[in-house]
Design an enzyme around this catalytic site. Structure first.
Site, PDB file in Angstrom:
ATOM      1  N   CYS A  77     -11.180  43.709  -7.469  1.00  0.00           N
ATOM      2  CA  CYS A  77     -12.270  42.798  -7.123  1.00  0.00           C
ATOM      3  C   CYS A  77     -12.012  42.206  -5.734  1.00  0.00           C
ATOM      4  CB  CYS A  77     -12.395  41.689  -8.170  1.00  0.00           C
ATOM      5  SG  CYS A  77     -11.073  40.451  -8.102  1.00  0.00           S
ATOM      6  N   CYS A 119      -8.887  39.926  -5.469  1.00  0.00           N
ATOM      7  CA  CYS A 119      -7.645  40.711  -5.482  1.00  0.00           C
ATOM      8  C   CYS A 119      -7.446  41.440  -4.155  1.00  0.00           C
ATOM      9  CB  CYS A 119      -7.649  41.703  -6.639  1.00  0.00           C
ATOM     10  SG  CYS A 119      -7.426  40.909  -8.247  1.00  0.00           S
ATOM     11  N   GLU A 139      -7.456  36.520 -19.562  1.00  0.00           N
ATOM     12  CA  GLU A 139      -8.733  35.817 -19.630  1.00  0.00           C
ATOM     13  C   GLU A 139      -8.563  34.422 -20.226  1.00  0.00           C
ATOM     14  OE1 GLU A 139     -11.556  39.769 -20.058  1.00  0.00           O
ATOM     15  OE2 GLU A 139     -11.404  38.415 -21.767  1.00  0.00           O
ATOM     16  N   ASN A 164      -4.464  41.613 -16.785  1.00  0.00           N
ATOM     17  CA  ASN A 164      -5.480  40.580 -16.693  1.00  0.00           C
ATOM     18  C   ASN A 164      -5.292  39.593 -17.834  1.00  0.00           C
ATOM     19  OD1 ASN A 164      -6.440  42.781 -18.396  1.00  0.00           O
ATOM     20  ND2 ASN A 164      -8.486  41.907 -18.317  1.00  0.00           N
ATOM     21  N   GLU A 169      -4.033  42.662 -10.888  1.00  0.00           N
ATOM     22  CA  GLU A 169      -3.460  42.852  -9.556  1.00  0.00           C
ATOM     23  C   GLU A 169      -2.794  41.573  -9.058  1.00  0.00           C
ATOM     24  OE1 GLU A 169      -7.290  45.385  -9.708  1.00  0.00           O
ATOM     25  OE2 GLU A 169      -6.536  43.532 -10.592  1.00  0.00           O
ATOM     26  N   CYS A 229      -6.741  38.274 -12.680  1.00  0.00           N
ATOM     27  CA  CYS A 229      -6.739  39.738 -12.710  1.00  0.00           C
ATOM     28  C   CYS A 229      -5.322  40.297 -12.729  1.00  0.00           C
ATOM     29  CB  CYS A 229      -7.465  40.278 -11.484  1.00  0.00           C
ATOM     30  SG  CYS A 229      -9.190  39.787 -11.356  1.00  0.00           S
TER      31      CYS A 229
END
Length: 160
Positions: free
Chosen positions: A111, A114, A63, A61, A74, A72
Site C-alpha cells: 500500500c 508501506c 488488524e 498484518n 511490510e 501492514c
C-alpha cells in the site's frame, strides 16, 4: 508544456525460475501469513526480510476493530528489523498474501503507507531494497521502491 514519462522495469518470474534463496524467502513470507491477525478482512499478509548479515525477520498484518489502528505486514517487518538490527540494511523483502481459501493468484503490491516506509528504509541505509511480490501465477521482482513510488517524497524535499 511538456510531458514527463516515468517508467519502471518489473521482472516477472515463475516460481521455479527463482534461485533457491529467493524461493526460501518467499516460502518464509508465505508461512508468516499463518500468524496474521486479520479477523475482519480475512486477508492474511506475510512478509520476510533478508538483512545484510543474512538474518531473516518476518512480520504479518495486524488488524484492529478501531480501524486504522492496525498495521501492514511490510511495516511490522521493517519496523522490527530496524529496531532489532539497526545497523543492518534490508537486502530483499518478500511479500505473500492469501484469503481464507488460498494464496492469491496475482502478486499484490504494498500500500502507499508501506511504500513510503520502504522508501525511508532505503534512504536510511543508503541501500535499495529488492522486493519480491508472490502470486500463485507469477512473482514480480522490483529492484527498488522507486519503481513503485515515482516522484516520491523524502527528506531531500525539505532541504533548501
Amino acid at each position: 508544456m511538456r510531458d514527463l514519462t516515468i517508467t519502471a522495469i518489473i521482472k516477472v518470474y515463475q516460481y521455479d525460475e527463482l534461485n533457491e534463496a529467493d524461493r526460501a524467502l518467499i516460502q518464509t513470507a508465505m508461512e508468516a501469513t499463518a500468524r496474521s491477525y486479520s479477523p475482519y478482512s480475512h486477508f492474511s499478509v506475510g512478509a520476510a526480510a533478508l538483512l545484510g548479515n543474512g538474518t531473516v525477520v518476518t512480520g504479518t498484518n495486524q488488524e484492529n476493530a478501531a480501524y486504522p489502528s492496525g498495521l501492514c505486514a511490510e511495516r511490522t517487518t521493517l519496523f522490527y528489523a530496524n529496531s532489532q538490527y539497526p545497523d543492518q540494511p534490508v537486502v530483499t523483502l518478500a511479500i505473500a498474501a492469501r484469503t481464507e481459501k488460498d494464496f492469491i493468484d496475482q502478486p499484490i503490491p504494498p500500500c502507499g503507507a508501506c511504500r513510503q516506509v520502504i522508501l525511508e528504509t532505503e534512504k536510511r541505509y543508503k541501500h535499495p531494497i529488492r522486493i519480491l511480490l508472490y502470486g500463485k501465477e507469477c512473482i514480480y521482482e522490483v529492484k527498488s521502491i522507486s519503481d513503485l513510488l515515482p516522484l516520491s517524497f523524502d527528506a531531500s524535499a525539505m532541504e533548501d
